[in-house]
Enzyme design. Structure first.
Site, PDB file in Angstrom:
ATOM      1  N   GLU A  70       7.130   2.297  33.174  1.00 47.79           N
ATOM      2  CA  GLU A  70       7.129   2.673  31.752  1.00 47.79           C
ATOM      3  C   GLU A  70       8.572   2.909  31.298  1.00 47.79           C
ATOM      4  OE1 GLU A  70       5.454   6.578  30.853  1.00 47.79           O
ATOM      5  OE2 GLU A  70       4.930   5.948  28.826  1.00 47.79           O
TER       6      GLU A  70
ATOM      7  N   LYS B 166       0.535   1.558  24.183  1.00 47.73           N
ATOM      8  CA  LYS B 166      -0.049   2.788  24.753  1.00 47.73           C
ATOM      9  C   LYS B 166      -1.027   3.407  23.753  1.00 47.73           C
ATOM     10  CE  LYS B 166       1.749   6.951  27.091  1.00 47.73           C
ATOM     11  NZ  LYS B 166       3.043   7.588  27.450  1.00 47.73           N
TER      12      LYS B 166
ATOM     13  N   CYS C 135       0.738   4.951  31.492  1.00 53.20           N
ATOM     14  CA  CYS C 135       0.923   6.353  31.870  1.00 53.20           C
ATOM     15  C   CYS C 135      -0.215   7.269  31.448  1.00 53.20           C
ATOM     16  CB  CYS C 135       2.272   6.859  31.373  1.00 53.20           C
ATOM     17  SG  CYS C 135       2.832   8.273  32.355  1.00 53.20           S
TER      18      CYS C 135
HETATM   19  N1  LIG Z   1       4.772   9.255  29.964  1.00 48.59           N
HETATM   20  C1  LIG Z   1       3.596   9.823  30.015  1.00 48.59           C
HETATM   21  O1  LIG Z   1       2.646   9.417  29.377  1.00 48.59           O
HETATM   22  C2  LIG Z   1       3.486  11.004  30.901  1.00 48.59           C
HETATM   23  C3  LIG Z   1       2.051  11.351  31.168  1.00 48.59           C
HETATM   24  C4  LIG Z   1       1.907  12.536  32.019  1.00 48.59           C
HETATM   25  O2  LIG Z   1       2.840  13.007  32.643  1.00 48.59           O
HETATM   26  C5  LIG Z   1       0.599  13.179  32.096  1.00 48.59           C
HETATM   27  O3  LIG Z   1       0.551  14.207  32.783  1.00 48.59           O
HETATM   28  O4  LIG Z   1      -0.375  12.706  31.519  1.00 48.59           O
END
Ligand SMILES: NC(=O)CCC(=O)C(=O)O
Length: 284
Positions: free
Chosen positions: A48, A118, A159
């Site tokens: 990411e 996302k 993520c």
């Molecule tokens: N960059 C992200 O989306 C981090 C996501 C994350 O750390 C989580 O705990 O969910």
């Protein structure tokens, strides 16, 4: 299984260090894709925000129009010259004056074959631990996105998307064999949740899961957990990185998925007749 066969292929997970300099980051990614090719890989997966420090103040500044920007040109060329599939982690995408956190996917001819924005932005407020509001700088995507790699189907998330079992289940329903999540968990939420989520998405959907993180840079504002990982449909960790700048090369053999689906046939055991009576919109 050879590096590419009818039952699977070799994948590279590129856990590179993200610097403040975009051109340097792109050049590093291109070099690591070449190395993945030399190691027999058919697919390379980047992390990411691999061109951009993970920072709300920087996303718009580093954003590009897809597919005209410098990152897309470099990834397209890298995919074509190495005859590989490249999942371009994510980059901040500028479109209609909005910024999205977007993954691009390139085929061995250098064509853009999928794009995923996302869907679930990283908005959390854990006093004394992690407070981040990605939605202050980014807009959410509104679609699920898949692509075909030979006879295998791949579902894309980024993520925080991996926390949502509903999304992964929809990919399972669409017949995905592999889920890919470029991600950058932080050092607070990585230890308790990263590995658990990846293994669980793999186990409950009987798919392989690849999660690609940047390497840890303790000097950056947002310190990534690292620990890029590949889990198999049994929920086992096939390979895991530590926090350092490094790559994983993993042979994915999808006969394992076929066997597990046959042996534990949860695909045919779901009681949709019961689930359908529950109104999901009213469940928080
Ligand atoms: N960059 C992200 O989306 C981090 C996501 C994350 O750390 C989580 O705990 O969910």
């Amino acid at each position: 299984m050879t590096s590419s066969s009818s039952s699977g292929f070799r994948a590279a997970v590129l856990q590179l260090t993200v610097t403040a300099d975009k051109s340097t980051n792109i050049a590093i990614a291109v070099k690591r894709i070449q190395q993945a090719k030399s190691n027999g890989c058919t697919l390379a997966v980047l992390p990411e925000c691999f061109t951009t420090p993970y920072d709300n103040a920087l996303f718009r500044k580093y954003a590009e129009i897809i597919p005209d920007g410098e990152t897309c040109k470099a990834l397209s060329q890298a995919a074509k010259s190495n005859q590989m599939y490249v999942v371009g982690g994510s980059i901040p995408e500028l479109c209609d004056n909005k910024v999205y956190n977007t993954c691009t996917v390139w085929d061995p001819n250098g064509n853009l074959i999928a794009k995923h924005r996302k869907v679930h932005l990283f908005d959390v407020n854990i006093p004394g631990s992690t407070c981040f509001k990605e939605s202050n700088a980014m807009s959410p995507g509104n679609t699920l996105n898949t692509f075909q790699l030979g006879k295998f189907k791949v579902g894309l998330g980024i993520c925080h998307d991996m926390r949502f079992s509903e999304m992964a289940a929809l990919y399972r329903k669409q017949g995905c064999d592999l889920l890919i999540y470029p991600g950058a968990f932080c050092t607070e939420l990585g230890p308790p949740h990263w590995s658990l989520l990846i293994r669980f998405r793999a186990l409950e959907n009987q798919t392989f899961v690849i999660a690609a993180s940047p390497a840890r840079d303790t000097k950056s504002n947002y310190v990534a957990w690292g620990h890029s990982m590949v889990a198999d449909p049994w929920g086992t960790i096939v390979e895991e990185a530590n926090e350092k700048d490094m790559d994983l090369y993993v042979d994915l053999d999808f006969t394992l998925r076929e066997n597990i689906k046959r042996q534990i046939p949860i695909g045919n055991q779901r009681r949709i007749d019961i689930y359908d009576t529950i109104d999901m919109k009213n469940i928080k």
